[in-house]
Design an enzyme around this catalytic site. Structure first.
Site, PDB file in Angstrom:
ATOM      1  CD  GLU A 345      -2.856  -1.228   2.341  1.00 32.00           C
ATOM      2  OE1 GLU A 345      -4.053  -1.427   2.126  1.00 32.00           O
ATOM      3  OE2 GLU A 345      -2.380  -1.067   3.470  1.00 32.00           O
TER       4      GLU A 345
HETATM    5  N1  IFG Z   1      -4.334  -4.073   4.575  1.00 35.75           N
HETATM    6  C1  IFG Z   1      -3.083  -3.559   5.129  1.00 35.75           C
HETATM    7  C2  IFG Z   1      -2.832  -3.850   6.603  1.00 35.75           C
HETATM    8  C3  IFG Z   1      -4.107  -3.829   7.448  1.00 35.75           C
HETATM    9  C4  IFG Z   1      -5.134  -4.738   6.798  1.00 35.75           C
HETATM   10  C5  IFG Z   1      -6.343  -4.912   7.699  1.00 35.75           C
HETATM   11  C6  IFG Z   1      -1.943  -5.542   4.229  1.00 35.75           C
HETATM   12  C7  IFG Z   1      -0.694  -6.153   3.625  1.00 35.75           C
HETATM   13  C8  IFG Z   1      -5.504  -4.167   5.453  1.00 35.75           C
HETATM   14  N2  IFG Z   1      -1.961  -4.194   4.380  1.00 35.75           N
HETATM   15  O1  IFG Z   1      -2.857  -6.267   4.565  1.00 35.75           O
HETATM   16  O2  IFG Z   1      -1.923  -2.874   7.109  1.00 35.75           O
HETATM   17  O3  IFG Z   1      -4.592  -2.532   7.618  1.00 35.75           O
HETATM   18  O4  IFG Z   1      -7.174  -5.955   7.251  1.00 35.75           O
END
Ligand code: IFG
Length: 532
Positions: A345
């Protein structure tokens, strides 16, 4: 192990009944009687390669039972001491451990005669009236066999105070070895700091399902949770009072805490995989050290749950000194072979900058003797084939991941709509998030890591992982509620042969496991899909 009252369990069950009555469909689900496993050899989780109950008298664990370990082997003795610790509380028996010959009924832990079929993580277990024998090629294998032995005993063996009852282990044999070598749980201690005791309790619990790695998500936007000597304000300010989601997740691991956790995990044959997330998910560091920001000014701390807004400054040299200092110190603290550098992200980092950053940073992991893991996005930088991308998305194709696999990269499978334990079970679940959809137990179980993503076949799978993000978690109770019963589903996908995969069998075995969780006081979710 924290004890929870049975009352909480009873209330939990009562609440379920009320809910079931409110939703006829669930009531109907709850009444479909799953066939009880015919024997304890058919109730094991994860399902073993081969398990057979034999006719003939059981082994009776008694006040004179002795654990006899491979003569002269410290690692066998350590497993013997662990086994004794597992058996003493509920039986009240002394359960001596010795590496000398023992007369009388004994449990033998041997590092010979296992054969090559069980590899370095498997074991053979034989039970007759006079002796239980676990044979393996390594301490890890013996430890795995001990988890199986624990499940062959009555569920009350998990109690932490003496129960007056017989402690029989039915006669039989197990030959076992895992499908994938890497079987992990992940705990996010950045969004909410979980104390070393809470982490140790989770380690105790995941060890029962032959999980052998614990990925600790140590840093993120809302918190920096590990002491770094060369950047001394990082943890005290980036992880201090008032940090974390809603400002209530403050705390951090000193180097001593981390070293102690590494040693504790090792005693449960679990290796810690530390994650320092970068270049995104870095607001905590950027809020403490202004010089890390492109304009030289610190950013405000964040206690919300937004993602994708932060980035290290790719053009500043200090960024790479910072990253190298952190990687060096974490690598020095971590005996395990892997170091996770995140990479997810990074929406505030232009793709060109991301690629340039990763190409400068990934070699640093190698420089300090570790093998790099990264979330799926790391494949955008076309990393060396030694780097292990961790798949986390909800779709089933990913071009840059498939290209990485074609080049030779192996993949950790943790699809968010199957393996993310922070997803709500259903619309009634208080804790958790919903962005990847609801995950009931069956959703966590009904998928195949070896064919889930196009271009990622069985032999490209490095292993599986069950991440538990902590935006909505506040306690060990919360961790247990979200992890059990779904963590055992992911553990089975990591350990058991693909052809043994069977939902009806798994849900019947979970019902048996629920008795163990009740005896142990685990705050598990009583899914209406299981006949508890
Ligand atoms: N995606 C984000 C996490 C977390 C997650 C919560 C990944 C690799 C959503 N990144 O999962 O930091 O916020 O479900």
């Amino acid at each position: 192990m924290q004890k929870r009252t049975r009352m909480a369990a009873v209330l939990g069950a009562a609440a379920l009944t009320m809910t079931a009555l409110a939703h006829p469909a669930m009531a109907e689900q709850a009444t479909t009687a799953a066939q009880q496993p015919a024997s304890r050899y058919e109730a094991l989780i994860p399902a073993p390669l081969e398990a057979d109950a034999h006719q003939g008298p059981a082994f009776e664990l008694g006040p004179h039972t002795v654990i006899r370990t491979q003569r002269g082997s410290d690692e066998a003795r350590q497993v013997g001491e662990y086994l004794a610790e597992q058996l003493r509380p509920a039986t009240g028996y002394p359960i001596k451990v010795t590496d000398r010959a023992a007369d009388g009924p004994s449990i033998a832990l041997l590092l010979r005669g296992a054969g090559t079929r069980v590899g370095d993580q498997g074991y053979r277990l034989d039970v007759n009236r006079n002796e239980i024998t676990i044979r393996a090629n390594t301490g890890d294998g013996l430890f795995a066999g001990v988890q199986t032995l624990r499940q062959l005993l009555p569920a009350e063996i998990a109690a932490d105070s003496p129960r007056a009852r017989e402690w029989s282990v039915p006669a039989g044999r197990v030959v076992d070895a895992p499908r994938f070598a890497y079987r992990a749980a992940m705990l996010d201690i950045a969004r909410h700091f979980h104390t070393p005791d809470e982490i140790k309790s989770y380690i105790d619990q995941i060890a029962h399902y032959k999980i052998n790695y614990l990925h600790l998500h140590l840093t993120d936007d809302q918190g920096w949770r590990i002491e770094i000597d060369s950047w001394p304000r990082l943890a005290p300010e980036g992880g201090g009072e008032g940090t974390g989601v809603d400002g209530v997740g403050g705390g951090y691991l000193t180097k001593e805490d981390y070293a102690d956790l590494v040693a504790y995990a090792e005693s449960r044959h679990i290796t810690i995989v530390p994650e320092i997330d970068m270049p995104g998910h870095t607001n905590a560091a950027l809020s403490v050290y202004g010089e890390l920001n492109c304009d030289g000014k610190p950013v405000p701390p964040r206690t919300d749950t937004e993602v994708g807004y932060s980035s290290l400054c790719i053009d500043l040299d200090i960024t790479y000194r910072f990253v190298e200092d952190v990687i060096r110190e974490i690598a020095e603290l971590t005996p395990g072979p892997y170091l996770h550098i995140g990479g997810d992200e990074a929406h505030a980092t232009p793709d060109e900058d991301y690629r340039a950053f990763m190409q400068r940073v990934l070699p640093l992991v190698e420089k300090y003797g570790k093998r790099a893991f990264g979330w799926t996005e790391v494949t955008k930088a076309e990393p060396p084939t030694s780097v292990v991308p961790q798949f986390w998305h909800t779709n089933r194709e990913n071009a840059s991941l498939a290209e990485a696999v074609a080049r030779g990269n192996k993949v950790i499978m943790s699809p968010a709509n199957k393996a993310y334990l922070d997803m709500k079970y259903d619309e009634n679940t208080q804790l958790g998030l919903t962005w990847a959809g609801y995950i009931e137990v069956k959703d966590a179980y009904e998928w195949d890591p070896g064919s889930h993503v196009s271009g990622v076949g069985e032999d490209a799978v490095f292993g599986v992982e069950a991440p538990l993000w902590s935006e909505t978690l506040r306690s060990l109770d919360d961790i247990e509620f979200m992890a059990f019963p779904r963590l055992p589903a992911i553990a089975e996908l990591g350990w058991s042969p693909a052809e043994s995969h069977d939902w009806e069998s798994f849900r019947a075995r979970l019902a048996e496991e629920g008795k163990r969780w009740e005896a142990e006081g685990v705050n598990f979710y009583r899914s209406p899909q299981i006949d508890w």
